[in-house]
Design a protein around this motif. Structure first.
Motif, PDB file in Angstrom:
ATOM      1  N   GLY A   1       0.811  -1.209   0.000  1.00  0.00           N
ATOM      2  CA  GLY A   1       0.000   0.000   0.000  1.00  0.00           C
ATOM      3  C   GLY A   1       0.846   1.261   0.000  1.00  0.00           C
ATOM      4  O   GLY A   1       0.545   2.236  -0.699  1.00  0.00           O
ATOM      5  N   GLU A   2       1.928   1.252   0.759  1.00  0.00           N
ATOM      6  CA  GLU A   2       2.824   2.407   0.799  1.00  0.00           C
ATOM      7  C   GLU A   2       3.435   2.663  -0.584  1.00  0.00           C
ATOM      8  O   GLU A   2       3.505   3.814  -1.028  1.00  0.00           O
ATOM      9  N   VAL A   3       3.859   1.597  -1.263  1.00  0.00           N
ATOM     10  CA  VAL A   3       4.434   1.740  -2.607  1.00  0.00           C
ATOM     11  C   VAL A   3       3.380   2.282  -3.574  1.00  0.00           C
ATOM     12  O   VAL A   3       3.652   3.180  -4.369  1.00  0.00           O
ATOM     13  N   LEU A   4       2.173   1.768  -3.478  1.00  0.00           N
ATOM     14  CA  LEU A   4       1.096   2.231  -4.357  1.00  0.00           C
ATOM     15  C   LEU A   4       0.771   3.707  -4.106  1.00  0.00           C
ATOM     16  O   LEU A   4       0.498   4.456  -5.050  1.00  0.00           O
ATOM     17  N   CYS A   5       0.837   4.140  -2.851  1.00  0.00           N
ATOM     18  CA  CYS A   5       0.622   5.560  -2.552  1.00  0.00           C
ATOM     19  C   CYS A   5       1.707   6.416  -3.191  1.00  0.00           C
ATOM     20  O   CYS A   5       1.418   7.484  -3.739  1.00  0.00           O
ATOM     21  N   GLU A   6       2.949   5.951  -3.116  1.00  0.00           N
ATOM     22  CA  GLU A   6       4.044   6.697  -3.738  1.00  0.00           C
ATOM     23  C   GLU A   6       3.845   6.830  -5.246  1.00  0.00           C
ATOM     24  O   GLU A   6       4.315   7.782  -5.855  1.00  0.00           O
ATOM     25  N   GLN A   7       3.118   5.874  -5.828  1.00  0.00           N
ATOM     26  CA  GLN A   7       2.833   5.899  -7.264  1.00  0.00           C
ATOM     27  C   GLN A   7       1.504   6.599  -7.562  1.00  0.00           C
ATOM     28  O   GLN A   7       1.023   6.557  -8.687  1.00  0.00           O
ATOM     29  N   SER A   8       0.898   7.202  -6.552  1.00  0.00           N
ATOM     30  CA  SER A   8      -0.399   7.888  -6.655  1.00  0.00           C
ATOM     31  C   SER A   8      -1.523   6.951  -7.093  1.00  0.00           C
ATOM     32  O   SER A   8      -2.505   7.391  -7.691  1.00  0.00           O
ATOM     33  N   LYS A   9      -1.421   5.686  -6.756  1.00  0.00           N
ATOM     34  CA  LYS A   9      -2.473   4.696  -7.036  1.00  0.00           C
ATOM     35  C   LYS A   9      -3.256   4.476  -5.737  1.00  0.00           C
ATOM     36  O   LYS A   9      -3.182   3.422  -5.107  1.00  0.00           O
ATOM     37  N   TYR A  10      -4.011   5.495  -5.382  1.00  0.00           N
ATOM     38  CA  TYR A  10      -4.631   5.523  -4.065  1.00  0.00           C
ATOM     39  C   TYR A  10      -5.735   4.480  -3.894  1.00  0.00           C
ATOM     40  O   TYR A  10      -5.861   3.883  -2.826  1.00  0.00           O
ATOM     41  N   ASP A  11      -6.526   4.229  -4.935  1.00  0.00           N
ATOM     42  CA  ASP A  11      -7.578   3.215  -4.819  1.00  0.00           C
ATOM     43  C   ASP A  11      -6.972   1.837  -4.552  1.00  0.00           C
ATOM     44  O   ASP A  11      -7.461   1.084  -3.705  1.00  0.00           O
ATOM     45  N   ASP A  12      -5.909   1.503  -5.279  1.00  0.00           N
ATOM     46  CA  ASP A  12      -5.238   0.218  -5.072  1.00  0.00           C
ATOM     47  C   ASP A  12      -4.572   0.166  -3.698  1.00  0.00           C
ATOM     48  O   ASP A  12      -4.560  -0.871  -3.040  1.00  0.00           O
ATOM     49  N   ALA A  13      -4.019   1.296  -3.271  1.00  0.00           N
ATOM     50  CA  ALA A  13      -3.390   1.362  -1.952  1.00  0.00           C
ATOM     51  C   ALA A  13      -4.430   1.108  -0.859  1.00  0.00           C
ATOM     52  O   ALA A  13      -4.151   0.385   0.105  1.00  0.00           O
ATOM     53  N   ILE A  14      -5.610   1.673  -1.030  1.00  0.00           N
ATOM     54  CA  ILE A  14      -6.678   1.473  -0.042  1.00  0.00           C
ATOM     55  C   ILE A  14      -7.014  -0.006   0.082  1.00  0.00           C
ATOM     56  O   ILE A  14      -7.199  -0.530   1.185  1.00  0.00           O
ATOM     57  N   VAL A  15      -7.055  -0.705  -1.041  1.00  0.00           N
ATOM     58  CA  VAL A  15      -7.322  -2.157  -1.017  1.00  0.00           C
ATOM     59  C   VAL A  15      -6.228  -2.875  -0.229  1.00  0.00           C
ATOM     60  O   VAL A  15      -6.519  -3.729   0.619  1.00  0.00           O
ATOM     61  N   ALA A  16      -4.975  -2.536  -0.488  1.00  0.00           N
ATOM     62  CA  ALA A  16      -3.856  -3.179   0.220  1.00  0.00           C
ATOM     63  C   ALA A  16      -3.903  -2.877   1.716  1.00  0.00           C
ATOM     64  O   ALA A  16      -3.717  -3.782   2.545  1.00  0.00           O
ATOM     65  N   PHE A  17      -4.154  -1.619   2.073  1.00  0.00           N
ATOM     66  CA  PHE A  17      -4.235  -1.269   3.500  1.00  0.00           C
ATOM     67  C   PHE A  17      -5.411  -1.978   4.167  1.00  0.00           C
ATOM     68  O   PHE A  17      -5.301  -2.417   5.317  1.00  0.00           O
ATOM     69  N   THR A  18      -6.520  -2.106   3.459  1.00  0.00           N
ATOM     70  CA  THR A  18      -7.689  -2.797   4.015  1.00  0.00           C
ATOM     71  C   THR A  18      -7.366  -4.262   4.276  1.00  0.00           C
ATOM     72  O   THR A  18      -7.759  -4.825   5.307  1.00  0.00           O
ATOM     73  N   LYS A  19      -6.617  -4.890   3.371  1.00  0.00           N
ATOM     74  CA  LYS A  19      -6.195  -6.289   3.591  1.00  0.00           C
ATOM     75  C   LYS A  19      -5.314  -6.381   4.828  1.00  0.00           C
ATOM     76  O   LYS A  19      -5.457  -7.311   5.630  1.00  0.00           O
ATOM     77  N   ALA A  20      -4.403  -5.432   4.992  1.00  0.00           N
ATOM     78  CA  ALA A  20      -3.545  -5.429   6.177  1.00  0.00           C
ATOM     79  C   ALA A  20      -4.385  -5.290   7.444  1.00  0.00           C
ATOM     80  O   ALA A  20      -4.140  -5.982   8.435  1.00  0.00           O
ATOM     81  N   ILE A  21      -5.375  -4.408   7.395  1.00  0.00           N
ATOM     82  CA  ILE A  21      -6.252  -4.200   8.550  1.00  0.00           C
ATOM     83  C   ILE A  21      -7.060  -5.450   8.846  1.00  0.00           C
ATOM     84  O   ILE A  21      -7.218  -5.842  10.014  1.00  0.00           O
ATOM     85  N   ASP A  22      -7.574  -6.099   7.804  1.00  0.00           N
ATOM     86  CA  ASP A  22      -8.351  -7.328   8.006  1.00  0.00           C
ATOM     87  C   ASP A  22      -7.520  -8.415   8.689  1.00  0.00           C
ATOM     88  O   ASP A  22      -8.031  -9.175   9.506  1.00  0.00           O
ATOM     89  N   LEU A  23      -6.234  -8.468   8.347  1.00  0.00           N
ATOM     90  CA  LEU A  23      -5.356  -9.484   8.911  1.00  0.00           C
ATOM     91  C   LEU A  23      -4.860  -9.131  10.316  1.00  0.00           C
ATOM     92  O   LEU A  23      -4.612 -10.009  11.137  1.00  0.00           O
ATOM     93  N   TYR A  24      -4.702  -7.852  10.568  1.00  0.00           N
ATOM     94  CA  TYR A  24      -4.135  -7.417  11.851  1.00  0.00           C
ATOM     95  C   TYR A  24      -4.825  -6.117  12.272  1.00  0.00           C
ATOM     96  O   TYR A  24      -4.262  -5.031  12.156  1.00  0.00           O
ATOM     97  N   PRO A  25      -6.070  -6.212  12.742  1.00  0.00           N
ATOM     98  CA  PRO A  25      -6.899  -5.020  12.983  1.00  0.00           C
ATOM     99  C   PRO A  25      -6.449  -4.118  14.135  1.00  0.00           C
ATOM    100  O   PRO A  25      -6.950  -3.009  14.259  1.00  0.00           O
TER     101      PRO A  25
END
Length: 183
Positions: free
Chosen positions: A36-60
């Motif tokens: 998600g951090e890499v995707l944010c650096e690439q301004s791919k915010y929608d994809d980053a949100i998906v990655a961060f949400t997966k991280a949250i689901d795994l470790y809330p």
């Protein structure tokens, strides 16, 4: 007797699987967070949100994915979701090191929603937590300007300039405030 042995065996298996799952979840959550951090650096915010949400689901209970997802939501204009994630960060870790930054971003989201008074409160909290956070003074000045309180805006801009004389936005906004006081 066989039932007891079966129960002990099942309990042993379960206890040995749970820690392994927890470690796996934390590692996978970190991988998703990093993605998600890499995707944010690439301004791919929608994809980053998906990655961060997966991280949250795994470790809330890990606050960093909430912070980063809040910033990504902020970038795409989803201020309600951004504020909710920033709130979650401070709930999970009331002593979070960058709380001032969280409140500064929360203020920005409130300002985008037109909730100027809440924005000012958030900026005040950010400044209270970190009196050297130049951006919070400038952002609070912008909020004061939106409320027509140009004298307080100018005071905020002056403090920002005092802290960082090279922060050009403070000079720009202060000039706009001065212009508004002349009208």
């Amino acid at each position: 007797m066989n039932k007891n042995r079966l129960f002990i065996l099942l309990a042993f298996l379960l206890l040995s699987i749970v820690p392994a799952y927890s470690v796996w979840s934390a590692v996978t959550a970190e991988q998703n967070f990093n993605q998600g951090e890499v995707l944010c650096e690439q301004s791919k915010y929608d994809d980053a949100i998906v990655a961060f949400t997966k991280a949250i689901d795994l470790y809330p209970k890990w606050e960093l994915p909430y912070r980063s997802r809040g910033l990504a939501y902020n970038k795409i204009g989803q201020t309600a979701q951004s504020i909710a994630d920033f709130d979650r960060v401070t709930e999970l870790d009331p002593t979070y090191a960058d709380r001032a930054d969280i409140y500064n971003h929360r203020g920005y989201d409130y300002l985008k929603q037109g909730q100027v008074d809440k924005a000012i409160e958030a900026y005040d909290t950010a400044i209270e937590l970190n009196p050297n956070l130049v951006e919070a003074y400038v952002n609070r000045g912008v909020a004061y300007d939106q409320n027509g309180r140009h004298d307080l805006a100018i005071t905020s801009y002056n403090k920002a300039i005092e802290l960082d004389a090279k922060y050009y936005e403070a000079y720009f906004h202060r000039g706009v405030s001065y212009e508004q006081t002349r009208n």
